[in-house]
Scaffold this motif. Structure first.
Motif, PDB file in Angstrom:
ATOM      1  N   SER A 103       3.201  -4.044   8.088  1.00  0.00           N
ATOM      2  CA  SER A 103       2.193  -4.182   6.818  1.00  0.00           C
ATOM      3  C   SER A 103       1.941  -3.157   5.616  1.00  0.00           C
ATOM      4  N   SER A 104       2.367  -2.497   6.090  1.00  0.00           N
ATOM      5  CA  SER A 104       1.985  -0.980   5.065  1.00  0.00           C
ATOM      6  C   SER A 104       3.040  -1.659   3.517  1.00  0.00           C
ATOM      7  N   ARG A 105       3.959  -2.601   3.637  1.00  0.00           N
ATOM      8  CA  ARG A 105       4.731  -2.843   2.858  1.00  0.00           C
ATOM      9  C   ARG A 105       4.013  -3.911   1.225  1.00  0.00           C
ATOM     10  N   ILE A 106       3.151  -4.367   2.342  1.00  0.00           N
ATOM     11  CA  ILE A 106       2.193  -5.573   1.904  1.00  0.00           C
ATOM     12  C   ILE A 106       0.757  -5.873   1.718  1.00  0.00           C
ATOM     13  N   ASN A 107      -0.230  -4.106   2.287  1.00  0.00           N
ATOM     14  CA  ASN A 107      -1.267  -4.563   2.189  1.00  0.00           C
ATOM     15  C   ASN A 107      -1.757  -4.218   1.321  1.00  0.00           C
ATOM     16  N   ALA A 108      -3.642  -3.848   1.131  1.00  0.00           N
ATOM     17  CA  ALA A 108      -3.859  -3.517  -0.272  1.00  0.00           C
ATOM     18  C   ALA A 108      -3.527  -1.789  -0.603  1.00  0.00           C
ATOM     19  N   MET A 109      -3.217  -1.278   0.429  1.00  0.00           N
ATOM     20  CA  MET A 109      -3.240   0.287   0.297  1.00  0.00           C
ATOM     21  C   MET A 109      -3.850   0.956  -0.188  1.00  0.00           C
ATOM     22  N   LEU A 110      -5.262   0.807   1.486  1.00  0.00           N
ATOM     23  CA  LEU A 110      -5.964   1.160   0.849  1.00  0.00           C
ATOM     24  C   LEU A 110      -6.213   2.431   2.071  1.00  0.00           C
ATOM     25  N   TYR A 111      -6.550   3.392   2.326  1.00  0.00           N
ATOM     26  CA  TYR A 111      -6.464   4.051   2.979  1.00  0.00           C
ATOM     27  C   TYR A 111      -8.303   4.728   3.168  1.00  0.00           C
ATOM     28  N   THR A 112      -8.809   4.540   4.252  1.00  0.00           N
ATOM     29  CA  THR A 112      -9.680   4.467   4.922  1.00  0.00           C
ATOM     30  C   THR A 112      -9.760   4.940   6.464  1.00  0.00           C
ATOM     31  N   ARG A 113      -9.916   5.814   6.956  1.00  0.00           N
ATOM     32  CA  ARG A 113     -10.335   6.472   7.972  1.00  0.00           C
ATOM     33  C   ARG A 113     -11.025   5.691   8.512  1.00  0.00           C
ATOM     34  N   GLY A 114     -12.422   5.391   8.074  1.00  0.00           N
ATOM     35  CA  GLY A 114     -13.458   4.924   9.012  1.00  0.00           C
ATOM     36  C   GLY A 114     -14.567   6.210   9.233  1.00  0.00           C
TER      37      GLY A 114
END
Length: 610
Positions: A103-114
Motif C-alpha cells: 500500500s505504500s506504492r498507492i496510498n496518499a503518501m501521508l506520514y502520520t505517526r499518531g
C-alpha cells in the motif's frame, strides 16, 4: 525511465529448498523486514514471497499519478465488501496494495505517526514494550525527515541522514538513519488551504506545524508530511528498503519471488504444545497444469506480513483459526484459536469509516481540473520534468484536522478545556475525529471541488474477514460492519456538524465555496440518512490478528508482545493486523515501526546485534 527496468528477482524454479527466514508478503512491512534481516549477517538467508509484481516505472514514482486515486490499478487489488445492511445494503469498495511495497506504492503518501497516547494506550492495556517511548526509536530509525533543517530542537524526534543519539527512559538509541524519506511542502498548493487554516483558528483550534512531534497538542489543524524524496518522487518502502542495487548486492542471501501465492504454512507437531511452523507451500500465480506447488523450509522463522486481509486468510488456510469455520470449508484444524476472530467465523477487523461532504470551489483551486481540463496535464508535465514543480507534486490533501469531539461546544467551536487536555501522551486525549480536506469532488458536478472527509478515528464497530473457500487463489470476504454502534453514529454526527460549521466559517471569510452534496439539515435523521448513502472506507484496515492474550476480555488475541502467534513456534506476524486497536492516524508510519521492531526482536532472539 518511462518503461519497466529490470529488477533482480529470483525465479520460482530457482528458489533454494530452505531459507533461514521466509517473509510472506513484500508490502509495506515485508520490505522493511527483508532489508533488516538480510543486513544482520552475511550468512543469513532470506526469502520474500510476494503475490503481486514489481510494477516499477516512471509513472509509479510521480506523487500524484502513482496513488490509487489516479493510477491504472496495476499495483492494487480492488474488490467489494459484503453488503452493508446499515448502509442501504451497499457493497463498499475495498483496496489494498498488490506489488512490492504494498500500500505504500498507492496510498496518499501521508506520514502520520499518531499522538503518543495511541501507543501509551497499548502499554496501559498490558502490551509490554509497546508504549510511545518504546516505539519512537523505530519511527526515527526508518526515516529521513527532509524538514529537519527547519525544525530546530523538534528534530530530536525525527530521523535525518546522519548519526543521532536519542536517550529515552527505555533505551539509548544510536543508529545511522533512515532510508524512508518524508517531507512537507514549504508552500501551499491550494488557496483553500490558507482559508481552512484561518477558519479553524477562528473556531479555536491551534495550528500544528509538526503533527509527528510529541510536544504538540493532540488536536488542531496540522500541516502534513508526505513520503516524497528530495527529487520529488514517491518514497515507498519498496524504493526505500528494497531498491534494486541493494537486492543485487545481497542476491546471494536475499531472494525475492513475485507473482507467487502462499497456499498454506506447513505446521508440524505431535501435540498441541509442540506445534511449529516448518515452512510454506507456494505456487506461481499462473495456475497452468505444469505449475506445481513447492514446499520451502524455514530453518528459523516464517513471518507473515501480508496485511490485515491477507494474514488472517493465510492463517485460516493453514488450519489456525476458529474450528467450526475451518470445518465448514473442509480445512483440517491444526489449532482451534478463537482469537483469530472475535465473532463466530471471523477475524476482528477495524477500519476508519468516513463520510464525504462535497463543495463547489473555483476550478483553479482543485484537482478536478486535470480530469475536466486534461490539456493542463501537458503544462504541468513540463513543470515537473524541468523544474520539479507543479501539480504533479500536489497532494490530494495538504492539511488534516484532528478533533477531540468532547471538547467541542454547542456551536462546534473548541470549548473550555483544562491544561491536561493538551497532553498528547495521555490515552484519554486521543483524537476521535479527523477532517480531511480533499482537493477533489465528483466530476459529475462539472466544477472545481473540495470534499471534507469526516473520519471516525476510534470506531467501536468491528468487522470480519472470512474465507469464501479453501482455495488460496480466492480473495476472502471482508465485512466491515460499519456504523453498527450508536457511539460511531454519534461521532459521525458531531464530525459532520463540525465540517459544516467549518464551511460556514470559510464562507464568512469571503472564499467562494458552495454546497453540492451535504445533508439536508443538521438533524440527527438527515445526517444519519446522508451517512448511510455516503459512508466509505479510508482503506485503513487493522487489528485482524490482534496483539493480546488469547483470553483477552476485549477480544481474543492472536500474537503475543513479541509478535509470536500463540501456541505456534517459529511463526510471527508483523503488519497492521497486529495493532491491539487501530491507531488514530494514517497507518503507514506505524506499520513500518512495527516491522522495524519485529526485525529487532527476531535478531535479539537469535542473539545477532543490529
Amino acid at each position: 525511465m518511462i518503461f519497466n527496468t529490470s529488477y533482480p528477482l529470483t525465479d520460482f524454479t530457482s528458489l533454494a529448498d530452505s531459507y533461514d527466514y521466509i517473509i510472506l508478503g513484500g508490502g509495506s512491512a515485508g520490505c522493511v523486514l527483508a532489508n533488516r534481516l538480510s543486513a544482520a549477517d552475511p550468512h543469513t538467508s532470506v526469502l520474500v514471497i510476494e503475490r503481486g509484481d514489481v510494477s516499477d516505472n516512471w509513472l509509479t514514482r510521480i506523487p500524484l499519478f502513482s496513488s490509487d486515486f489516479h493510477s491504472d490499478g496495476s499495483r492494487s487489488q480492488v474488490w467489494r465488501s459484503a453488503p452493508q445492511k446499515l448502509l442501504n445494503n451497499r457493497a463498499i469498495e475495498m483496496v489494498r496494495g498488490n506489488s512490492l511495497g504494498g500500500s505504500s506504492r498507492i496510498n496518499a503518501m501521508l506520514y502520520t505517526r499518531g499522538v503518543p497516547g495511541e501507543y501509551n494506550a497499548w502499554a496501559a492495556a498490558g502490551r509490554r514494550g509497546w508504549g510511545y517511548d518504546d516505539l519512537l526509536p523505530y519511527f526515527i530509525k526508518s526515516e529521513t525527515d527532509l524538514d529537519c533543517q527547519y525544525l530546530g530542537n523538534k528534530s530530536t524526534y525525527h530521523g535525518d541522514s546522519g548519526m543521532k543519539t536519542l536517550n529515552l527512559k527505555s533505551t539509548t538509541f544510536k543508529e545511522m538513519l533512515g532510508p524512508w524519506f518524508n517531507r512537507s511542502h514549504l508552500r501551499n498548493f491550494w488557496e483553500h488551504t490558507r482559508q481552512i487554516v484561518q477558519a479553524t483558528s477562528a473556531l479555536g483550534l491551534p495550528y500544528v506545524e509538526d503533527s509527528n512531534s510529541p510536544l504538540e497538542p493532540p488536536h488542531g489543524c496540522t500541516k502534513l508530511h508526505y513520503n516524497i524524496d528530495s527529487k520529488g518522487r514517491r518514497s515507498s518502502t519498496f524504493s526505500a528498503f528494497l531498491p534494486p542495487e541493494l537486492v543485487r548486492e545481497r542476491q546471494s542471501r536475499l531472494h525475492i519471488c513475485t507473482r507467487t501465492v502462499v497456499l498454506r504454512i506447513g505446521i508440524i507437531g505431535e501435540t498441541a504444545a509442540s506445534l511449529s511452523a516448518e515452512g510454506v507451500w507456494i505456487q506461481k500465480k499462473d495456475q497452468s497444469s505444469l505449475n506445481k506447488p513447492r514446499f520451502i523450509q524455514a530453518k528459523r522463522e516464517v513471518i507473515l506480513a501480508t496485511g490485515p486481509i491477507g494474514s488472517p486468510q493465510i492463517l485460516m488456510l493453514s488450519g489456525i483459526g476458529p474450528a467450526d469455520h475451518l470445518g465448514e470449508h473442509g480445512i483440517e484444524v491444526i489449532k482451534d484459536m478463537p482469537g483469530v476472530g472475535s465473532n463466530l467465523y471471523s477475524f476482528l477487523k477495524q477500519d476508519h469509516p468516513t463520510v464525504s461532504l462535497q463543495f463547489k470551489v473555483p476550478m483553479w483551486d482543485s484537482l478536478t481540473q486535470i480530469e475536466l481540463r486534461p490539456w493542463v496535464i501537458l503544462k504541468h508535465l513540463f513543470l515537473y520534468l524541468f523544474f520539479g514543480t507543479g501539480i504533479f507534486l500536489a497532494p490530494v490533501l495538504e492539511l488534516a484536522i484532528f478533533l477531540q469531539s468532547r471538547l467541542l461546544d454547542e456551536t462546534y467551536r473548541l470549548g473550555p478545556f483544562k491544561r491536561e487536555d493538551l497532553d498528547a501522551s495521555l490515552p484519554e486525549n486521543r483524537p476521535d475525529i479527523e477532517i480531511m480536506p480533499i482537493s477533489w469532488a465528483d466530476t459529475k458536478y462539472k466544477s472545481g471541488g473540495l470534499s471534507f472527509f469526516t473520519v471516525v478515528l476510534k470506531p467501536s464497530s468491528t468487522g470480519t474477514v472470512r474465507l469464501v473457500s479453501k482455495n488460496p487463489f480466492d480473495s476472502p470476504q471482508a465485512d466491515p460492519h460499519w456504523l453498527s454502534t450508536e457511539s460511531d453514529c454519534e461521532t459521525i454526527r458531531r464530525g459532520v456538524r463540525f465540517a459544516l460549521r467549518l464551511k460556514d466559517q470559510i464562507v464568512a471569510q469571503g472564499y467562494p465555496i458552495k454546497n453540492i452534496n451535504v445533508p439536508d439539515s443538521n438533524s440527527d435523521e438527515d445526517i444519519d440518512r446522508f451517512a448511510r448513502l455516503e459512508c466509505r472506507s479510508t482503506y485503513h484496515y487493522a487489528s485482524s490478528c490482534r496483539m493480546a492474550p488469547e483470553d483477552d476480555p476485549q477480544s481474543p488475541g492472536v500474537v503475543d508482545d513479541r509478535l509470536r502467534v500463540h501456541g505456534i513456534q517459529n511463526l510471527r506476524i508483523a503488519d497492521s493486523s497486529i495493532f491491539p486497536d487501530i491507531v488514530g492516524a494514517h497507518l503507514a508510519a506505524a506499520t513500518v515501526a512495527v516491522a522495524e521492531k519485529c526485525a529487532d526482536m527476531i535478531l535479539q532472539d537469535y542473539k545477532q546485534p543490529l
